[in-house]
Design a protein around this motif. Structure first.
Motif, PDB file in Angstrom:
ATOM      1  N   UNK A  96      55.956   5.607   7.911  1.00  0.00           N
ATOM      2  CA  UNK A  96      54.862   6.341   7.294  1.00  0.00           C
ATOM      3  C   UNK A  96      53.594   6.069   8.083  1.00  0.00           C
ATOM      4  N   UNK A  97      52.907   7.134   8.489  1.00  0.00           N
ATOM      5  CA  UNK A  97      51.664   7.005   9.248  1.00  0.00           C
ATOM      6  C   UNK A  97      50.506   6.775   8.290  1.00  0.00           C
ATOM      7  N   UNK A  98      49.743   5.702   8.531  1.00  0.00           N
ATOM      8  CA  UNK A  98      48.621   5.331   7.674  1.00  0.00           C
ATOM      9  C   UNK A  98      47.379   5.144   8.538  1.00  0.00           C
ATOM     10  N   UNK A  99      46.265   5.755   8.133  1.00  0.00           N
ATOM     11  CA  UNK A  99      44.973   5.550   8.778  1.00  0.00           C
ATOM     12  C   UNK A  99      44.148   4.599   7.914  1.00  0.00           C
ATOM     13  N   UNK A 100      43.479   3.629   8.561  1.00  0.00           N
ATOM     14  CA  UNK A 100      42.679   2.654   7.827  1.00  0.00           C
ATOM     15  C   UNK A 100      41.325   2.486   8.504  1.00  0.00           C
ATOM     16  N   UNK A 101      40.444   1.765   7.808  1.00  0.00           N
ATOM     17  CA  UNK A 101      39.138   1.454   8.372  1.00  0.00           C
ATOM     18  C   UNK A 101      39.186   0.305   9.354  1.00  0.00           C
ATOM     19  N   UNK A 102      40.353  -0.321   9.514  1.00  0.00           N
ATOM     20  CA  UNK A 102      40.511  -1.439  10.440  1.00  0.00           C
ATOM     21  C   UNK A 102      39.959  -2.726   9.865  1.00  0.00           C
ATOM     22  N   UNK A 103      40.339  -3.856  10.476  1.00  0.00           N
ATOM     23  CA  UNK A 103      39.828  -5.153  10.033  1.00  0.00           C
ATOM     24  C   UNK A 103      40.149  -5.412   8.574  1.00  0.00           C
ATOM     25  N   UNK A 104      39.115  -5.824   7.827  1.00  0.00           N
ATOM     26  CA  UNK A 104      39.298  -6.151   6.410  1.00  0.00           C
ATOM     27  C   UNK A 104      39.013  -4.964   5.500  1.00  0.00           C
ATOM     28  N   UNK A 105      38.899  -3.764   6.065  1.00  0.00           N
ATOM     29  CA  UNK A 105      38.599  -2.572   5.263  1.00  0.00           C
ATOM     30  C   UNK A 105      39.696  -2.309   4.237  1.00  0.00           C
ATOM     31  N   UNK A 106      39.280  -1.884   3.065  1.00  0.00           N
ATOM     32  CA  UNK A 106      40.214  -1.520   2.005  1.00  0.00           C
ATOM     33  C   UNK A 106      40.562  -0.034   2.033  1.00  0.00           C
ATOM     34  N   UNK A 107      39.902   0.720   2.910  1.00  0.00           N
ATOM     35  CA  UNK A 107      40.160   2.160   2.997  1.00  0.00           C
ATOM     36  C   UNK A 107      41.459   2.404   3.730  1.00  0.00           C
ATOM     37  N   UNK A 108      42.301   3.270   3.184  1.00  0.00           N
ATOM     38  CA  UNK A 108      43.544   3.643   3.823  1.00  0.00           C
ATOM     39  C   UNK A 108      44.054   4.941   3.200  1.00  0.00           C
ATOM     40  N   UNK A 109      44.665   5.767   4.037  1.00  0.00           N
ATOM     41  CA  UNK A 109      45.229   7.041   3.577  1.00  0.00           C
ATOM     42  C   UNK A 109      46.488   7.311   4.385  1.00  0.00           C
ATOM     43  N   UNK A 110      47.535   7.741   3.693  1.00  0.00           N
ATOM     44  CA  UNK A 110      48.838   7.947   4.331  1.00  0.00           C
ATOM     45  C   UNK A 110      49.116   9.433   4.517  1.00  0.00           C
ATOM     46  N   UNK A 111      49.742   9.751   5.622  1.00  0.00           N
ATOM     47  CA  UNK A 111      50.185  11.114   5.879  1.00  0.00           C
ATOM     48  C   UNK A 111      51.362  11.430   4.957  1.00  0.00           C
ATOM     49  N   UNK A 112      51.425  12.625   4.372  1.00  0.00           N
ATOM     50  CA  UNK A 112      52.563  12.949   3.505  1.00  0.00           C
ATOM     51  C   UNK A 112      53.881  12.889   4.282  1.00  0.00           C
ATOM     52  N   UNK A 113      54.929  12.372   3.644  1.00  0.00           N
ATOM     53  CA  UNK A 113      56.233  12.307   4.299  1.00  0.00           C
ATOM     54  C   UNK A 113      56.287  11.215   5.350  1.00  0.00           C
ATOM     55  N   UNK A 114      57.310  11.301   6.190  1.00  0.00           N
ATOM     56  CA  UNK A 114      57.523  10.275   7.215  1.00  0.00           C
ATOM     57  C   UNK A 114      57.385  10.861   8.620  1.00  0.00           C
TER      58      UNK A 114
END
Length: 295
Positions: A96-114
């Motif tokens: 699953x592809x996930x984008x985050x804010x990096x480091x200690x960031x709590x932001x994250x969003x996943x691409x639908x599906x795999x």
């Protein structure tokens, strides 16, 4: 006067039994030495270990787990692009592809599906094929050439469509904007070469952000926009508005390894109130305009 009998010494030979026993003992020692000398030398442990490694290393390469790839991608992107719940191997796998804010960031969003991939060796390097059921009608294909001090990544021409909502995972300012809409990406002859710590781009990429909206505005949609990337000695980036109440424009270029971009955002005359919050967030207000600066 009595005469003493002369002292006699026995000269009888040793018995044949004694001679036979001694000879047999000597013969037994000789046979024992002969048998010991005929044994082949044992193989040293070094050869055994080398043989085991020779069989193990190809197996490690062939069956390397997908987690190896996910760890290296995360390290290369500062943790902003991650592959989670990985399955399979480096060569054939999914995650699953996930984008985050990096480091200690709590932001994250996943691409639908795999996201599924295949990686294969070739004469010049590696061939990569990536498919996302949500977003790519045809797999994205690329070739990777590995040379001494030089890496070249070339994408085959492709079109794909991605949800804009996944950008919120990258943190500021996307987590505030919470964009909605569709991102349509087209590449033509796009390739990147890394050498001596420098990246050189060639080809073009066009990103159309269609029917975009944000939680900072009640307008649904606000507009549609286009980003054009052109490679060359100095790669350039151009932003324009296709249609909508929010007007965006700007241009920039890569200087060294950094993007320097300047642009502006304005609202249609009858939509200034509905877009006021958004204009305050995306840039520095200058009257009715919002000035956008990157780098």
């Amino acid at each position: 006067m009595p005469i003493n009998a002369p002292h006699t010494v026995s000269t009888r030979p040793r018995s044949s039994t004694s001679r036979s026993s001694s000879a047999g003992h000597a013969s037994s020692k000789g046979r024992s030495r002969s048998r010991g000398a005929s044994k082949p030398p044992r193989a040293p442990w070094g050869w055994a270990i080398a043989g085991a490694l020779a069989g193990l290393l190809p197996a490690i390469v062939v069956f390397a787990p997908a987690q190896w790839l996910t760890q290296r991608l995360s390290a290369a992107t500062g943790g902003q692009v991650q592959l989670t719940q990985a399955r399979g191997t480096v060569w054939t796998g999914s995650a699953q592809l996930v984008l985050t804010g990096g480091g200690a960031s709590q932001d994250r969003a996943a691409l639908p599906g795999r996201l599924e991939w295949q990686l294969r060796p070739s004469w010049s390097g590696l061939r990569l094929q990536v498919h996302a059921s949500c977003c790519t009608q045809q797999p994205i294909q690329a070739s990777i050439q590995l040379q001494l001090g030089r890496v070249r990544l070339a994408l085959q021409d492709n079109s794909s469509q991605w949800p804009a909502a996944v950008l919120a995972g990258l943190g500021t300012p996307w987590n505030t904007l919470q964009p909605q809409g569709q991102l349509m990406l087209q590449t033509r002859g796009l390739e990147a070469v890394w050498s001596a710590g420098r990246m050189v781009l060639a080809g073009t990429a066009q990103l159309d952000a269609m029917s975009m909206s944000s939680r900072l505005s009640t307008l649904r949609p606000m507009g549609s926009y286009r980003l054009n990337l052109a490679g060359g000695e100095v790669p350039t980036l151009t932003l324009s508005t296709l249609q909508g109440h929010l007007q965006l424009s700007g241009s920039g270029q890569w200087v060294g390894q950094r993007l320097r971009f300047t642009g502006e955002a304005t609202a249609a005359p009858d939509r200034e109130a509905a877009l006021a919050n958004l204009l305050n967030i995306i840039g520095r207000r200058s009257g009715a305009r919002s000035l956008i600066t990157v780098g």
